[in-house]
Design an enzyme around this catalytic site. Structure first.
Site, PDB file in Angstrom:
ATOM      1  N   GLY A 109      26.542  41.231  48.023  1.00 28.56           N
ATOM      2  CA  GLY A 109      27.103  39.977  48.506  1.00 28.56           C
ATOM      3  C   GLY A 109      27.533  40.078  49.961  1.00 28.56           C
TER       4      GLY A 109
ATOM      5  CG  HIS B  27      43.048  34.567  43.202  1.00 31.19           C
ATOM      6  ND1 HIS B  27      42.902  34.816  41.852  1.00 31.19           N
ATOM      7  CD2 HIS B  27      41.817  34.740  43.753  1.00 31.19           C
ATOM      8  CE1 HIS B  27      41.646  35.139  41.596  1.00 31.19           C
ATOM      9  NE2 HIS B  27      40.965  35.099  42.726  1.00 31.19           N
TER      10      HIS B  27
ATOM     11  CB  VAL C 175      35.926  27.938  38.660  1.00 30.61           C
ATOM     12  CG1 VAL C 175      37.244  27.570  38.013  1.00 30.61           C
ATOM     13  CG2 VAL C 175      35.792  27.206  39.992  1.00 30.61           C
TER      14      VAL C 175
ATOM     15  CG  HIS D 138      47.864  52.062  41.727  1.00 33.56           C
ATOM     16  ND1 HIS D 138      47.161  50.912  41.462  1.00 33.56           N
ATOM     17  CD2 HIS D 138      48.360  51.912  42.992  1.00 33.56           C
ATOM     18  CE1 HIS D 138      47.219  50.113  42.513  1.00 33.56           C
ATOM     19  NE2 HIS D 138      47.939  50.693  43.452  1.00 33.56           N
TER      20      HIS D 138
END
Length: 302
Positions: free
Chosen positions: A260, A107, A110, A176
């Site tokens: 988005g 992954h 920027v 978690h």
């Protein structure tokens, strides 16, 4: 604004370069292009997706630019001074999910934000980084990844790599589950110290070094054979990736809260994943070594 145009030009070139390099590694598939615009005119982007390849089961390299009159809660929660400002955010975000469980998921991101309000100075900053999520750990891969990460930071000061490595370890932690998502890398945010030009150069260094960090690992592991059991373990571990992205990741939350494009935001999710109730791992196995050794913050290049 000149700052936005400079960043936009770099990001579009970066997206194209990454798609070309990793597309060439996959003989069966390539990156399709989806150019999109929001109906309200407040956002646009180019989503590049590869799927069902002989190397990459699924991957996406997304460029987007969005603007709005009100910052999302995920942004103002940590920076209340942004409330009431309009904003523009642009960036490249990518995730590559290989088919082979011996090739890690990678992954990178920027990004650039600028928030403005009439009569006040703009507030701007850069963010980003890259991180690696193995399913079967190889020490040499983790060492290589972190050496490139250190080289990314070297021109900007000796203190930068350990600072952003720790930030990455802290950020990509599943509270978690009480475990790391992967072996880390770099993570930075709110970068504006030293002026625009210096900060922009650092962001470019992060973007430019991603391929140098990841491509050699992919090339080394492409031909490694694997069993059905090992593929099943990869699918199980991918569940952790999904949990982090949907529960904790600030970028995912920002994208969804800002209106988005959902298809592009969720392109980071793997195509196949499994959850098993009270999943047990064989003691002293390679699968146990992943969690006991590799998914612990450590100095990989001392």
């Amino acid at each position: 604004m000149q700052m936005i145009e400079q960043v936009k030009k770099y990001l579009l070139n970066l997206q194209n370069d990454i798609c070309e390099e990793f597309g060439e590694l996959d003989s069966k598939s390539n990156f399709d292009m989806d150019i999109w615009k929001r109906e309200d005119g407040r956002g646009s982007g180019i989503t590049r997706v590869i799927s069902n390849g002989d190397v990459f089961e699924k991957g996406g390299v997304n460029y987007s630019i969005i603007s709005g009159d009100k910052m999302p809660i995920s942004a103002t929660a940590l920076r209340p001074e942004l409330e009431g400002r309009n904003y523009t955010a642009l960036g490249v975000s990518l995730v590559l999910h290989p088919d082979n469980p011996f090739i890690p998921t990678a992954h990178a991101n920027v990004r650039f934000f600028i928030a403005e309000e009439e009569g006040k100075k703009p507030i701007w900053w850069f963010g980003g980084g890259f991180d690696l999520t193995p399913y079967y750990g190889f020490e040499e891969d983790a060492v290589h990844w972190h050496r490139v990460a250190k080289n990314t930071c070297k021109p900007f000061g000796d203190e930068i790599y350990p600072k952003y490595k720790k930030w990455c370890d802290d950020y990509f932690y599943l509270s978690h589950r009480d475990e790391q998502r992967g072996v880390g890398g770099l993570f930075f945010d709110d970068l504006n110290e030293g002026g625009f030009d210096a900060c922009f150069e650092f962001m470019k260094s992060v973007g430019d070094h991603f391929s140098k960090a990841y491509a050699p690992i992919v090339q080394k592991r492409i031909g490694t054979s694997f069993t059905e059991k090992q593929k099943e373990f990869q699918l199980y571990r991918r569940g952790r990736y999904v949990e982090f992205n949907l529960i904790q990741d600030r970028g995912t939350l920002f994208g969804l809260q800002s209106g988005g494009r959902t298809e592009s935001i969720l392109m980071s999710l793997p195509p196949m994943v499994k959850w098993s109730y009270q999943h047990t791992i064989e003691p002293s196995s390679e699968e146990e070594k992943l969690t006991k050794y590799f998914l612990k913050p450590r100095d990989w290049i001392s």
